[in-house]
Enzyme design. Structure first.
Site, PDB file in Angstrom:
ATOM      1  N   GLU A 154     -10.369  -2.525   4.575  1.00  0.00           N
ATOM      2  CA  GLU A 154      -9.029  -2.013   4.886  1.00  0.00           C
ATOM      3  C   GLU A 154      -8.879  -0.604   4.293  1.00  0.00           C
ATOM      4  O   GLU A 154      -9.657  -0.205   3.429  1.00  0.00           O
ATOM      5  CB  GLU A 154      -7.951  -2.908   4.253  1.00  0.00           C
ATOM      6  CG  GLU A 154      -7.947  -4.327   4.766  1.00  0.00           C
ATOM      7  CD  GLU A 154      -6.800  -5.159   4.190  1.00  0.00           C
ATOM      8  OE1 GLU A 154      -6.189  -5.903   4.946  1.00  0.00           O
ATOM      9  OE2 GLU A 154      -6.514  -5.064   2.981  1.00  0.00           O
TER      10      GLU A 154
ATOM     11  N   ASP B 178       0.783  -1.241   0.000  1.00  0.00           N
ATOM     12  CA  ASP B 178       0.000   0.000   0.000  1.00  0.00           C
ATOM     13  C   ASP B 178       0.816   1.294   0.000  1.00  0.00           C
ATOM     14  O   ASP B 178       1.787   1.413   0.756  1.00  0.00           O
ATOM     15  CB  ASP B 178      -0.859   0.097   1.271  1.00  0.00           C
ATOM     16  CG  ASP B 178      -1.547  -1.186   1.631  1.00  0.00           C
ATOM     17  OD1 ASP B 178      -1.513  -2.133   0.848  1.00  0.00           O
ATOM     18  OD2 ASP B 178      -2.116  -1.225   2.730  1.00  0.00           O
TER      19      ASP B 178
HETATM   20  C1  FRU Z   1      -3.730  -3.685   2.784  1.00  0.00           C
HETATM   21  C2  FRU Z   1      -3.101  -4.139   4.075  1.00  0.00           C
HETATM   22  C3  FRU Z   1      -3.447  -3.185   5.208  1.00  0.00           C
HETATM   23  C4  FRU Z   1      -2.320  -3.368   6.162  1.00  0.00           C
HETATM   24  C5  FRU Z   1      -1.148  -3.580   5.233  1.00  0.00           C
HETATM   25  C6  FRU Z   1      -0.104  -4.505   5.756  1.00  0.00           C
HETATM   26  O1  FRU Z   1      -3.094  -4.132   1.650  1.00  0.00           O
HETATM   27  O2  FRU Z   1      -3.484  -5.452   4.383  1.00  0.00           O
HETATM   28  O3  FRU Z   1      -4.717  -3.407   5.774  1.00  0.00           O
HETATM   29  O4  FRU Z   1      -2.142  -2.277   7.008  1.00  0.00           O
HETATM   30  O5  FRU Z   1      -1.682  -4.086   4.029  1.00  0.00           O
HETATM   31  O6  FRU Z   1       1.004  -4.520   4.922  1.00  0.00           O
END
Ligand code: FRU
Length: 527
Positions: free
Chosen positions: A231, A48
């Site tokens: 998320e 992300d």
């Molecule tokens: C989304 C996610 C988030 C988390 C991160 C961990 O892709 O799963 O929810 O904070 O990636 O790398």
């Protein structure tokens, strides 16, 4: 002549050997599948985008980063800055995991009023708000793995100090998925608002100083897609295009649950009063009974959130996403790095006959990538017509702009087809009777790494009913981003041909395509 140590040192400085500036990425421009005008990490794993904030002329982009392998692992925040959203300078890692856990996704703000007290010499601090994920707790199979924390920087994001009293929101003890804080300043109620993804809903929290948070309300259990966990939320006001009406948009990324499979980005339109989010009555039926509204219909658009603190004078709401999908992200056949970001996109909210629709369109700064341009003659174009041929040794880097007159088009279906001498091909196009776009990577090359990668053709609705279909398409080595009808329908998809695609042609089924205008821009590389 005697050359003393000082002059050698000065000479080396001049040559940049001892330059204090962080190195430009050690990106080799001819690595197979390496995008040439998209952000990618210098090496190893990213997911992300995080903490996007604009401050003193720089767009900051942090990102979920694991610097030791090309698969997900202990999460750090990688860091890059850009003056124009086009060229990125890699900076040292901003946040490292520590005894409280891995550094998961989150946001960053400029604390203009120094509510946190972290500011120095009258300069507002940058404050990052992120999730700690404690692996020890996870291993012990207890649910309270995730908590929210803050860190600050008083030197334009170059160095970061974690707050000594972290976490600022401990885990309530009952929920495993409690993460990805997005924080905004809410002017009318003079407080910070945090929106947090909590399994199947979001929670809003408020704080005067980014440190003392109080729970305000929840939203979402009964609306939108619930095919998986929610998320990476975002919340922001938007003025409806061509009016003075203000609405609030709530973005929610979800995994899985996207109509074309795996992870994707949905959104809600409503109002936010400083305590709770209420769906707009006109938008409600779009997200009731499991229905959802998607920002992008491709399979490689996830965790999209927007920049904070873009100056009012500019006023844009700009998003960027992760260009991959959790269904196969850790297996894609890239070597020294894995994953990149989508192009930065301008979001706009439009009123439709019955509801609201958010469009996404590449930021205008990307026009500076345009190089050699070829313009098509308007008229009827038969299947097989060559739009562009990639020169040997050159990467596929193009932008196509087409206006198709559907009333004069006799074909039922048409696509822009990429192909190589190996007979591999990728198609992205439009089906006229079905009124829908499609992206077909089922024959696009290496599919061996995951069965989930190219199971089906990806489809996307057309929202317009007029006869002039406009298409903006970006092709960058191993990705396509389609923005149809000025961003009303977007598709972001990856592909991995065993040899680079060399030809871009029109493919038409049962007839010809009437092109009212067509421009092919070769794009420059940013590396
Ligand atoms: C989304 C996610 C988030 C988390 C991160 C961990 O892709 O799963 O929810 O904070 O990636 O790398």
């Amino acid at each position: 002549m005697q050359i003393n140590r000082l002059s050698i040192f000065l000479m080396l400085m001049w040559l940049g050997v001892f330059s204090c500036r962080p190195l430009r990425p050690s990106v080799s421009s001819n690595e197979q599948y390496r995008p040439q005008f998209h952000f990618t990490p210098p090496s190893k794993w990213m997911n992300d985008p995080n903490g996007m904030v604009f401050f003193e002329g720089e767009y900051h982009l942090f990102y979920q980063y694991y610097p030791d392998a090309t698969v997900w692992g202990p999460m750090h925040w990688g860091h890059a800055v850009s003056k124009d959203l086009v060229e990125w300078e890699h900076l040292p890692i901003a946040l490292f995991p520590d005894s409280l856990g891995y550094i998961f996704s989150g946001s960053a703000v400029v604390d203009w009023k120094n509510t946190s007290g972290f500011g120095k010499n009258g300069k507002p601090p940058l404050v990052a708000i992120y999730t700690y994920h404690d692996m020890e707790i996870e291993k012990a199979q207890r649910p309270n793995t995730q908590s929210q924390a803050i860190a600050y920087s008083t030197d334009n994001g170059r160095t970061w100090t974690k707050y000594a009293k972290n976490p600022v929101i401990p885990n309530p003890g009952t929920v495993k998925d409690f993460r990805d804080p997005k924080v905004i300043w809410h002017e009318p109620t003079q407080q910070w608002i945090m929106v947090l993804a909590v399994a199947d809903h979001v929670e809003f929290w408020g704080a005067p100083d980014l440190k003392r948070w109080t729970y305000l309300s929840s939203f979402g259990k009964e609306y939108g897609s619930h095919g998986g966990v929610w998320e990476c939320p975002d919340l922001f006001p938007m003025v409806v295009s061509g009016s003075k009406e203000e609405k609030w948009v709530l973005i929610l990324n979800i995994i899985p649950g996207h109509p074309n499979g795996g992870s994707g980005t949905q959104y809600f339109v409503g109002t936010f009063n400083g305590t709770s989010f209420t769906l707009d009555p006109a938008f409600k039926s779009d997200v009731e009974s499991g229905r959802a509204v998607w920002l992008d219909w491709g399979r490689d658009h996830y965790a999209a959130v927007t920049w904070s603190d873009i100056p009012k004078m500019d006023g844009r709401r700009i998003a960027i996403g992760w260009m991959s999908n959790w269904d196969y992200a850790t297996k894609v056949p890239t070597k020294s790095w894995r994953s990149g970001a989508t192009l930065p996109r301008l979001l706009e909210l439009k009123k439709t006959k019955k509801s609201y629709h958010m469009t996404a369109f590449p930021v205008k700064e990307l026009e500076k990538l345009r190089g050699q341009k070829s313009v098509m003659e308007p008229g009827s174009v038969p299947s097989g017509t060559l739009f562009a041929e990639v020169k040997p040794g050159q990467p596929l880097c193009y932008e196509l702009e087409l206006e198709v007159d559907l009333s004069k088009t006799t074909a039922n279906q048409f696509s822009i087809r990429l192909s190589n001498p190996k007979g591999e091909q990728y198609d992205i196009g439009y089906d006229i009777p079905l009124k829908r776009f499609f992206s077909d990577r089922r024959h696009s090359g290496d599919l061996s790494f995951s069965e989930a990668f190219a199971k089906d053709v990806h489809i996307a609705p057309r929202h317009q009913s007029n006869n002039l279909l406009t298409i903006r398409l970006y092709l960058d080595v191993a990705s396509a981003e389609l923005f149809a009808d000025h961003g009303e329908t977007c598709i972001t998809d990856l592909f991995f041909p065993s040899e680079g695609f060399t030809q871009i042609r029109l493919n038409a089924v049962d007839g010809t395509v009437w092109i009212k205008s067509g421009v092919v821009n070769q794009l420059k590389r940013i590396y």
